[in-house]
Scaffold this active site. Structure first.
Site, PDB file in Angstrom:
ATOM      1  N   SER A   1     -39.333 -28.074 -30.095  1.00 31.50           N
ATOM      2  CA  SER A   1     -38.299 -28.998 -30.564  1.00 31.50           C
ATOM      3  C   SER A   1     -37.229 -28.183 -31.274  1.00 31.50           C
ATOM      4  O   SER A   1     -37.465 -27.612 -32.336  1.00 31.50           O
ATOM      5  CB  SER A   1     -38.897 -30.036 -31.505  1.00 31.50           C
ATOM      6  OG  SER A   1     -37.896 -30.898 -31.965  1.00 31.50           O
TER       7      SER A   1
ATOM      8  N   ASN B   1     -35.136 -38.102 -34.588  1.00 32.48           N
ATOM      9  CA  ASN B   1     -35.945 -39.093 -33.866  1.00 32.48           C
ATOM     10  C   ASN B   1     -37.089 -38.418 -33.110  1.00 32.48           C
ATOM     11  O   ASN B   1     -38.200 -38.943 -33.019  1.00 32.48           O
ATOM     12  CB  ASN B   1     -35.078 -39.886 -32.891  1.00 32.48           C
ATOM     13  CG  ASN B   1     -34.215 -40.908 -33.600  1.00 32.48           C
ATOM     14  OD1 ASN B   1     -34.536 -41.344 -34.701  1.00 32.48           O
ATOM     15  ND2 ASN B   1     -33.101 -41.278 -32.993  1.00 32.48           N
ATOM     16  N   GLU B   2     -36.783 -37.241 -32.572  1.00 32.92           N
ATOM     17  CA  GLU B   2     -37.822 -36.489 -31.886  1.00 32.92           C
ATOM     18  C   GLU B   2     -38.919 -36.072 -32.857  1.00 32.92           C
ATOM     19  O   GLU B   2     -40.119 -36.138 -32.548  1.00 32.92           O
ATOM     20  CB  GLU B   2     -37.188 -35.266 -31.231  1.00 32.92           C
ATOM     21  CG  GLU B   2     -38.088 -34.534 -30.251  1.00 32.92           C
ATOM     22  CD  GLU B   2     -37.304 -33.453 -29.524  1.00 32.92           C
ATOM     23  OE1 GLU B   2     -36.820 -33.728 -28.425  1.00 32.92           O
ATOM     24  OE2 GLU B   2     -37.174 -32.349 -30.081  1.00 32.92           O
ATOM     25  N   LEU B   3     -38.526 -35.655 -34.045  1.00 34.16           N
ATOM     26  CA  LEU B   3     -39.488 -35.271 -35.075  1.00 34.16           C
ATOM     27  C   LEU B   3     -40.370 -36.452 -35.464  1.00 34.16           C
ATOM     28  O   LEU B   3     -41.580 -36.307 -35.637  1.00 34.16           O
ATOM     29  CB  LEU B   3     -38.745 -34.746 -36.303  1.00 34.16           C
ATOM     30  CG  LEU B   3     -39.638 -34.418 -37.520  1.00 34.16           C
ATOM     31  CD1 LEU B   3     -40.599 -33.292 -37.181  1.00 34.16           C
ATOM     32  CD2 LEU B   3     -38.784 -34.046 -38.734  1.00 34.16           C
TER      33      LEU B   3
END
Length: 1290
Positions: free
Chosen positions: A66, A132-134
């Protein structure tokens, strides 16, 4: 940090539930920058999940990074990607994914499909996308325990956690215009990732070193989390885990748990332990598997004092645990405790045979930290008890099904036998008696062999099963026994396996009971119901040891088991065979010895078993005087020779002999425990038994010429079991039998000549079942039968001469069951029967002379079942019957003289079943029957005189089944049937005077089956029947269906409905069914067989599974295709079906089968051939791992062969690829009809296809009819390319 066993078991369980969720994910927060503290954290990830959960998941990537920003992508990321690839680590790169504010399904799937997620945190921003990915990744970490690694690149973790510094300013800008919920989620995720131990860029001199360390750490974690294939082929492990897990879960987080795994050698104890170690070792601080302790340390254990043994073992233990090869200064036993007291451990000690081995490394729980587990594996139960281990898992043999799978995994590389090998495989499994070690060895031996090789090898293996000594390790525990116990093992293996031995060997061993207990504790034998059981493998290994006593001269061995050796010794009566103490002939016919002097030189023979007719019975003249066990099946002499001396005999078994008597003079029989002369049909008398004071078991069953027993039988004061069943000539029992005070089992049934039982039997206090059924000449019982204190069950069935019972029978206070069925001469019961207060069951079936019951019967308040069926002279039941308040079942079926039931029947509030069927004189039922509120089944079928049924019968709320079949005098049904809320089945078949059903039937919500066949006077049904849930059988019935709601109908039968009307105006001979048929959404079975004028079918519901349209001679058209892929279609003898209808049937996906008339295989089948086989070219087909085909066969004319009308046939389909038999299937197709096509589905696992062609061969098989007698004229195959959609066929 120490972790409890409870925790790691529960973690493993939760991982297994994840399924397709990734067990670990690497996450780089791409545009956040954090500044971490100046020390590398202790670990860089959360705990990896149990690899067992990975077995069911196909991972797409090793690592999910990420990150965000072109600078990161072009610099740091490009270098780390290169390094990952050099280590064979697959990294997910999202170059082609369009960035947006929300995380799309493609990216979420990538996170799920990666083993590790790395979060890269930098200083140049925290975008919405990144945050948001986290959030998603931290969600997977929190919920499913996924692994997350963090890399802080030029940013402090504290700034990330608290959103301060430069990182905080970038974060504030990102939050502008966002919702409070989004900001809250982001802050929580940042705080979580900042606390994950990770990598800080300031701790490395350059990025190259940092990247190398990161990649090494990831590689190590991947190795740890890689799914193990070591146990992929294990069979039955689930059942062991189901037993072990509750033991493991008893462990409190502050405890240390010790578990023992106990079982015989070769049963799989070590495999179970390795599975546990592989599964759980990652959840503790340290783990060690010390294998083969007995073998590796046997010499040290035997030759050293206990302290030296313990010190050496503990040193080896610490060396393996810490990976230190040569530990210095290991001088005392306190070192392990000092080093390990705060560590959680998983310790497995395999193959332990002495307590000192456990004490050396795990004497006290205080040596280890909280949550530790010690698992000790042993064959010796005494070791576990000595070490104070109470949690013990006994490893039992696998089931027959599991054993076959284990063998097949090693023999064929699959769980099932290949075609043609089923019987051979089962024979091998039986040969090794399901022992896993034997299954593995034998499977490996047979792997790759042809069927002929198997057939040739099996006879050799029956006597030489230990290939290359692979199973000889079992003898290690045998070798450790003392000489006395070794000799006991030898006796069991060579003669007594499967038998009781204590009495036979009592005088040969100092303490045989103690010896048996030692062998059981060492798992060399097991004991069930007094019988000794030794594994067949161990039996063969011990017998191999005995053969080694003298390979070339069998007469110098102690025991003989091999037929060839036995025949050689018996035939050479001149040779010295004094060493032989036991001969065990188990061949049933393979030994031939005509010599009368066969046993002349066998002076010391003590144990003899002969099963072969080929041994000359005259050789008994020279039999050893030391015999303790004599077993000779079908002994062919009328009497033992005068030289025979049974002085030492403990067991004498001569079943199926031609003996007429045993010996002429009185013999000393003080050692005799068991005598079996069963099926000796010529036996006329027994010898004097005055000295047989220790006789325990006497079996004279089926001695049909035995007229009497000797009066001396009373001297057998220890007799426990006397079996006289089917002694059809036995007239009387001597009164001295009363002296056999220890007799418990006395079987006399089918002694058809026995006239009376001696009254002395009342003195036998221990007698339990008095079994007399079939004693058809027995006229009376002893007067004081009640003093037999324990006849809880008296069976006098088929005592057809018995006129009455003694009046004192009521005093048999423990009597629970009295069976008088078929006592056709019995006229009455004594009044005292009511005093049998514990009586629970009375059976008077076919007591044809019984007229009445005494009123006292009602006093037997514990009665639960009474059966008076076929008591054709019984006039009435006494009023007191209502006092039997515990009565559940009352059967009065075929009591043809019974006119009425008294009102007291209503007092039977616990009555569940009342059968009055065929009570042809019964006129009415009492209204009080409504009080029998627990009544579930009421059968009034064929009560031809029954005029009225009380209306209140419908108030019996628990009534489930009501049968009024052929109640020809009954005009009206009870109107309150609506109150029978539990009614499920109502049988009204052949109710010729029934005009209408009560309207209240529409409210009977649970009614599933309503049978109205041959109700010839009934012309209509109630207008609304919403709740007929399953069956509506209107056979030969004229009804109006226009207003009937059939939405809940599951099965609808119009079979033989010649008079059924669709609407009032329509013709009586139906040509079409109404369209409403397609709206019956729950319909699963439709029967139209025999509707000879039916021309077409409407569209039918997709719920339909079975369509029976046999003998619909006029049927031409089908309204639509059949979309249920699991249908069975029967169109036998529907010869007028048009081509479109035939095409619909042939195209239907039928996992069951379809049958319809035809003269050739339809062209839609790509491969067609004459005869019973067809070849398919694989190069024209796309095959997956599993491929489905549709098959079609055409049955040839029967050529006059007459098959039973209801013959059930199966079509066998076998598929071969080259020389490999791939699979086979059987399809039950009911009755075979010539000139008909049968279609069905065949599935093929293609992993072993070795040829470019597949050959499909079909055969029709019947139950008892030669499968070759019906010819298959044509056959065809079509590949099915996909699972059918409701709107298509293939």
């Amino acid at each position: 940090m120490a972790s409890s066993t409870n925790d790691f078991i529960r973690k493993s369980r939760s991982r297994q539930k994840i399924g397709s969720i990734a067990s670990s994910t690497i996450f780089f927060i791409r545009e956040s920058s954090c500044h971490q503290e100046n020390e590398t954290m202790a670990s860089s990830s959360s705990t990896l999940s149990d690899p067992q959960s990975s077995l069911s998941h196909s991972w797409k990537h090793h690592v999910f990074p990420s990150f965000h920003g072109a600078d990161v992508r072009e610099n740091f990321l490009s270098h780390i990607v290169k390094e990952f690839k050099s280590k064979a680590i697959d990294l997910f790169i999202d170059n082609d994914i369009e960035r947006s504010k929300s995380i799309g399904p493609e990216l979420i799937e990538a996170i799920r499909g990666s083993r590790i997620a790395i979060v890269f945190v930098s200083k140049n921003g925290s975008s919405t996308w990144c945050l948001n990915e986290l959030v998603e990744i931290m969600h997977f970490r929190e919920e499913f325990g996924q692994t997350v690694m963090s890399i802080f690149y030029q940013v402090d973790p504290t700034d990330v956690k608290k959103q301060t510094g430069y990182f905080g300013k970038v974060f504030e800008k990102t939050c502008e215009g966002k919702t409070e919920e989004d900001i809250r989620r982001w802050k929580h995720a940042l705080a979580e990732v900042a606390q994950i131990a990770g990598f800080h860029s300031t701790n490395w001199k350059n990025e190259a070193e940092m990247i190398e360390d990161i990649v090494t750490d990831v590689s190590n974690k991947l190795n740890l989390s890689a799914p193990s294939n070591d146990f992929g082929g294990l069979v039955g492990m689930e059942s062991h885990m189901a037993d072990l897990t509750p033991l493991m879960l008893q462990l409190d987080s502050h405890e240390v748990l010790k578990i023992g795994i106990w079982g015989p050698p070769g049963i799989g104890k070590t495999t179970i332990a390795r599975y546990l170690f592989n599964r759980y070792s990652r959840y503790v601080d340290l783990s060690v598997f010390m294998d083969n302790i007995k073998t590796k340390y046997a010499k040290k254990t035997a030759c050293s004092d206990d302290y030296s043994v313990k010190l050496d073992l503990q040193k080896q233990f610490m060396s393996q645990l810490t990976n230190e090869k040569d530990i210095k200064n290991f001088s005392h036993l306190g070192i392990a405790k000092d080093r390990l007291k705060d560590k959680s451990l998983l310790v497995i000690l395999d193959d332990v045979d002495r307590p000192v081995q456990v004490e050396a490394v795990a004497k006290e729980n205080s040596w280890f930290g909280q949550g530790s587990m010690i698992i000790v594996i042993t064959q010796d139960l005494k070791v576990l008890k000595s070490c104070g281990i109470d949690h013990i898992h006994k490893v039992n043999l696998p089931s027959n099904e599991e054993a076959l799978q284990i063998f097949c995994m090693h023999a064929f590389g699959q769980r099932d036998p290949k075609d043609g090998f089923i019987e051979l495989a089962c024979e091998v499994v039986s040969l090794v008696e399901n022992l896993p070690l034997g299954l593995r060895v034998m499977g490996s031996y047979f792997r790759g062999m042809s069927e002929q090789d198997w057939t040739e090898a099996l006879p050799r293996l029956r006597t030489h099963i230990d290939r290359d000594g692979e199973i000889s390790s079992i003898l290690i525990s045998y070798d450790s026994l003392c000489d006395e116990d070794k000799l006991l093992v030898l006796h069991i293996a060579c003669f007594f396996n499967g038998e009781s031995v204590e009495a036979c060997l009592a005088k040969r061993f100092v303490d045989v009971t103690h010896g048996l207990r030692v062998l059981a504790e060492k798992s060399l034998i097991s004991m069930e119901w007094g019988k000794i059981k030794m594994a067949e493998l161990l039996v063969q290994l011990v017998r191999k040891t005995v053969r080694g006593q003298s390979v070339s001269e069998p007469g110098k061995r102690q025991f003989l088991n091999d037929a060839i050796d036995i025949e050689e010794v018996l035939s050479d009566y001149k040779a010295d065979s004094s060493s032989v103490i036991g001969i065990n002939d188990e061949t049933y016919g393979d030994i031939t010895c005509t010599s009368k002097r066969a046993f002349e030189r066998l002076y010391n023979l003590q144990f003899l078993r002969i099963n072969s007719l080929g041994v000359n019975p005259q050789s008994m003249n020279h039999i050893s005087q030391k015999l303790r066990v004599l077993i000779w099946h079908e002994f062919q002499m009328p009497c033992f020779p005068s030289s025979f001396n049974p002085k030492f005999l403990v067991k004498l078994e001569m079943p199926n002999s031609t003996l007429e008597k045993l010996w002429k003079k009185t013999q000393l029989l003080s050692n005799l425990k068991r005598m079996d002369l069963s099926y000796s049909r010529r036996l006329k008398e027994l010898p004097d038994l005055s000295t047989a004071t220790n006789l325990y078991d006497l079996d004279l069953s089926y001695c049909s010429n035995l007229v009497k027993l000797p009066s001396s039988i009373g001297n057998a004061i220890n007799l426990n079991n006397l079996d006289l069943r089917f002694c059809s000539s036995l007239v009387e029992i001597p009164s001295s039998i009363g002296n056999a005070v220890n007799l418990e089992i006395f079987i006399l049934y089918e002694c058809s000549s026995l006239v009376k039982i001696p009254s002395s039997i009342i003195t036998i206090a221990s007698l339990t079942p008095l079994t007399l059924h079939g004693c058809s000449s027995l006229v009376e019982l002893p007067l004081n039968i009640e003093t037999v204190t324990e006849p809880n069950h008296i069976n006098l069935s088929r005592c057809s001469s018995l006129v009455k019972l003694p009046s004192s029978i009521g005093n048999a206070t423990k009597l629970e069951e009295l069976n008088l069925s078929y006592c056709s001469s019995l006229v009455e019961l004594p009044f005292s029967i009511g005093n049998a207060i514990n009586l629970r069951k009375l059976d008077f079936t076919f007591c044809l002379s019984l007229v009445e019951l005494p009123s006292s019967i009602g006093n037997a308040t514990k009665l639960e079942e009474m059966d008076f069926s076929h008591c054709s002279n019984l006039l009435e039941l006494p009023f007191s019957i209502g006092n039997a308040i515990n009565l559940r079942i009352l059967n009065l079926s075929r009591c043809s003289s019974l006119v009425k039931l008294l009102s007291s029947i209503g007092n039977l509030t616990n009555l569940e079943e009342l059968d009055l069927s065929y009570c042809s004189s019964l006129v009415e039922l009492p209204s009080s029957i409504e009080n029998a509120i627990d009544l579930q089944i009421l059968n009034l079928s064929h009560c031809s005189s029954l005029v009225d049924v009380p209306f209140c019968i419908g108030s019996i709320i628990n009534l489930e089944t009501l049968n009024f079949e052929n109640c020809s005098s009954l005009v009206k049904l009870p109107s309150l049937i609506r109150n029978a809320v539990s009614l499920q089945e109502w049988e009204l078949r052949d109710y010729s005077r029934l005009i209408e059903l009560p309207s209240s039937i529409q409210t009977v919500n649970n009614l599933r089956e309503l049978t109205l066949s041959d109700c010839s006077s009934m012309v209509e049904l109630p207008s609304i029947m919403r709740n007929v849930g399953r069956f509506l059988k209107c056979l030969k019935l004229e009804v109006l269906l226009d207003d009937i709601n059939l939405e809940s109908l599951e099965v609808l039968s119009f079979s033989e409905c010649y008079l059924l009307e669709s609407y009032p105006e329509s013709p009586t001979d139906i040509q079409e069914l109404d369209p409403w048929m397609g709206r019956i959404s729950r319909l699963t079975r439709l029967v139209l067989s025999g509707m000879k004028n039916l021309v077409s079918l409407p569209p039918l519901p997709d719920s339909l599974f079975v369509l029976e349209a046999e003998n619909c001679e006029s049927l031409e058209r089908l309204g639509s295709s059949f979309r249920n892929p699991y249908m069975m279609l029967n169109f036998r003898n529907c010869f007028k079906l048009n081509q479109e209808a035939r095409d619909i049937i042939s195209r239907t996906w039928t996992s069951a089968y379809a049958v319809f008339p035809g003269r050739k295989v339809p062209q839609c089948f790509t491969y067609r051939s004459s005869g019973s086989s067809v070849t398919v070219k694989l190069n024209q087909l796309a095959l997956g791992i599993s491929t489905k085909f549709k098959a079609c066969i055409l049955c040839a004319d029967s050529d006059g062969v007459n098959f039973p009308h209801l013959s059930q046939a199966s079509v066998c389909c076998s598929i071969t690829s080259g020389e490999n038999a791939l699979t086979g299937c059987y399809k039950n197709v009911g009755r075979v009809s010539s000139g008909h096509l049968y279609t069905f589905r065949v599935e093929l696992e293609t992993d072993e296809v070795t040829s470019p062609e597949l050959v499909f061969e079909f055969k029709i098989q019947f139950g008892n009819i030669n499968s070759e007698t019906w010819e298959i004229k044509e056959c065809g195959i079509l590949q099915l390319l996909e699972v059918p959609h409701p709107d298509n066929h293939y």
